[in-house]
Design an enzyme around this catalytic site. Structure first.
Site, PDB file in Angstrom:
ATOM      1  N   GLU A 130     -14.393   6.895 -15.295  1.00 40.21           N
ATOM      2  CA  GLU A 130     -14.499   7.494 -16.621  1.00 40.21           C
ATOM      3  C   GLU A 130     -15.642   6.841 -17.390  1.00 40.21           C
ATOM      4  OE1 GLU A 130     -10.686   7.144 -18.486  1.00 40.21           O
ATOM      5  OE2 GLU A 130      -9.654   8.314 -16.931  1.00 40.21           O
ATOM      6  N   GLY A 132     -15.618   5.055 -19.840  1.00 38.56           N
ATOM      7  CA  GLY A 132     -15.277   3.727 -20.350  1.00 38.56           C
ATOM      8  C   GLY A 132     -15.053   2.668 -19.298  1.00 38.56           C
ATOM      9  N   THR A 161     -18.122  13.004  -6.907  1.00 41.18           N
ATOM     10  CA  THR A 161     -18.848  13.533  -5.750  1.00 41.18           C
ATOM     11  C   THR A 161     -18.265  14.881  -5.338  1.00 41.18           C
ATOM     12  OG1 THR A 161     -19.295  11.289  -4.968  1.00 41.18           O
ATOM     13  CG2 THR A 161     -19.523  13.056  -3.372  1.00 41.18           C
ATOM     14  N   GLY A 349     -43.918  -2.731   5.716  1.00 37.79           N
ATOM     15  CA  GLY A 349     -45.073  -2.729   4.829  1.00 37.79           C
ATOM     16  C   GLY A 349     -45.308  -1.376   4.180  1.00 37.79           C
ATOM     17  N   GLU A 373     -16.252   3.485  -4.344  1.00 38.18           N
ATOM     18  CA  GLU A 373     -15.020   2.998  -3.722  1.00 38.18           C
ATOM     19  C   GLU A 373     -14.786   1.519  -4.041  1.00 38.18           C
ATOM     20  OE1 GLU A 373     -12.885   5.190  -1.619  1.00 38.18           O
ATOM     21  OE2 GLU A 373     -14.128   6.479  -2.854  1.00 38.18           O
ATOM     22  N   GLY A 374     -15.393   1.014  -5.108  1.00 46.15           N
ATOM     23  CA  GLY A 374     -15.231  -0.377  -5.508  1.00 46.15           C
ATOM     24  C   GLY A 374     -16.448  -1.209  -5.180  1.00 46.15           C
ATOM     25  N   THR A 375     -17.012  -1.841  -6.194  1.00 37.64           N
ATOM     26  CA  THR A 375     -18.233  -2.624  -6.010  1.00 37.64           C
ATOM     27  C   THR A 375     -17.988  -3.872  -5.153  1.00 37.64           C
ATOM     28  OG1 THR A 375     -17.828  -3.962  -7.985  1.00 37.64           O
ATOM     29  CG2 THR A 375     -19.071  -1.909  -8.284  1.00 37.64           C
TER      30      THR A 375
END
Length: 396
Positions: A130, A132, A161, A349, A373-375
């Site tokens: 959300e 927040g 998604t 490079g 799915e969660g950091t």
């Protein structure tokens, strides 16, 4: 004791078929839809039935024959291996493939038999985040208010998604904010239900072939049967029911990361060999060139990520609690894919930084695999809580 890490022939054969699909269906249009964000990949419509048939075959078989020790490889293992091969082709196009979204994992994990009959074949997105909050799933503020035999849902979700292309949305909402985590439940909501509005599509760093939507829910009425799992608020169990979803989806996301990492490593190996860099597995890395030593380090992390993803999926198939292992696989693979793709760009490079190869695209795509799915931070926190036996109130 000898440990056999080879996949059964049936899974190997399926993996080869999926790899060919990804190579012939995804790779040729990968750059096209990276440049044409929000355009629907119409080329995938003709392949959707093939993928659905493969998926139905996997679900119909349920699992391999039990081995002598009674263990099986089932739908979760197939899901991870599918994610690896499809993401090797293009992770954004994988997420854009019609017919099945992240919300289907929630339905599979929590739904009862009647709900599986009703919702098992829908195309479901997942709506958790959300405006927040991000990875703190317990902070859900979208509400679901009981009204007779229905629930009325109000709130706003972001970063959904498949949000504009799906047929249904699995929405996380709270039945009673005062009850905290225990009151959070998931609901299956038709995208065309009255009061559901796709507010906007996000512009993103990577996975541009996949639509990512912000969706508003205004007095959306759904039947009580749309609530997945038990409607009871059990403060002792907290919101373990809806969190079960992550035990299934995190190994799959780890599989996506493994697939992208493998794609980058293959491109990097090819370029190094063409440049005359020898990668020798029989020589200590301190006796090899810097580029070869770095490649071996990256490949070792890739192998570890692969095995962790398989382990978490195998545990799920065998009804073993895998919350810790699911988070381990997600954390390791997410960290590895960003490292592998970034280093591949650096080692290649100007070629890696240009659009001559897909490596720079994979570097952009990889970042989301370390976030959704969660950091990384959330996964490490979950792992620490499980290992130390600390509740969330003590370890934040």
């Amino acid at each position: 004791m000898t440990i056999n890490l080879e996949l059964p022939e049936k899974l190997t054969t399926r993996g080869e078929a999926l790899h060919a699909f990804a190579e012939n269906a995804f790779r040729p249009i990968s750059r096209k839809y990276d440049r044409q964000e929000h355009d629907k990949p119409v080329e995938l419509d003709q392949f959707a039935e093939l993928v659905a048939a493969n998926r139905n075959s996997a679900s119909g078989e349920k699992s391999d024959k039990p081995k002598k020790d009674g263990t099986v490889n089932g739908a979760n293992m197939v899901g991870v291996l599918t994610a690896i091969e499809m993401a090797w082709g293009d992770v954004g196009l994988m997420l854009a493939l019609p017919g099945r979204g992240l919300g289907n994992a929630a339905i599979d994990a929590v739904a009862n038999e009647e709900q599986l009959k009703e919702y098992g074949s829908v195309y479901a997105a997942m709506a958790i985040t959300e405006p927040g909050f991000g990875s703190d799933s317990a902070a859900v503020s979208t509400t679901a208010t009981k009204d007779g035999d229905d629930y009325i849902i109000n709130g706003e979700k972001i970063f959904v998604t498949d949000g504009s292309r799906c047929s249904h949305i699995v929405v996380w909402a709270t039945l009673d904010k005062s009850q905290g985590r225990a009151a959070i439940k998931s609901f299956v909501v038709p995208r065309d239900a009255e009061g559901v509005t796709v507010v906007r599509l996000e512009h993103k760093l990577g996975i541009k072939a996949s639509d990512t939507a912000a969706i508003r829910f205004e007095d959306v009425r759904v039947p009580a049967t749309a609530l997945l799992g038990s409607p009871e608020i059990d403060t002792k169990k907290s919101f373990s029911g809806v969190m079960q979803t992550f035990d299934n989806t995190r190994p799959a996301v780890a599989g996506m990361a493994v697939g992208v990492a493998r794609a980058a490593l293959e491109e990097l190996r090819k370029a190094l060999e063409e440049a005359g860099v020898e990668i020798d597995y029989d020589t200590p890395i301190n006796n090899q060139t810097g580029a070869a030593a770095e490649f071996l380090r990256l490949e070792a992390d890739y192998e570890a990520s692969y095995l962790l993803a398989l382990r978490a999926a195998w545990m799920a198939d065998n009804k073993q609690p895998n919350s810790t292992e699911a988070s381990m696989s997600k954390a390791k693979a997410g960290r590895t894919v960003t490292d592998v793709t970034t280093r591949a760009v650096e080692l290649l490079g100007s070629l890696g930084y240009s659009e001559d190869l897909l490596v720079e695209k994979w570097a952009r795509d990889s970042k989301i695999l370390d976030i959704f799915e969660g950091t990384q931070q959330i996964q490490n926190l979950i792992i620490a809580r499980r290992i130390l036996g600390k509740p969330s109130s003590e370890l934040k």
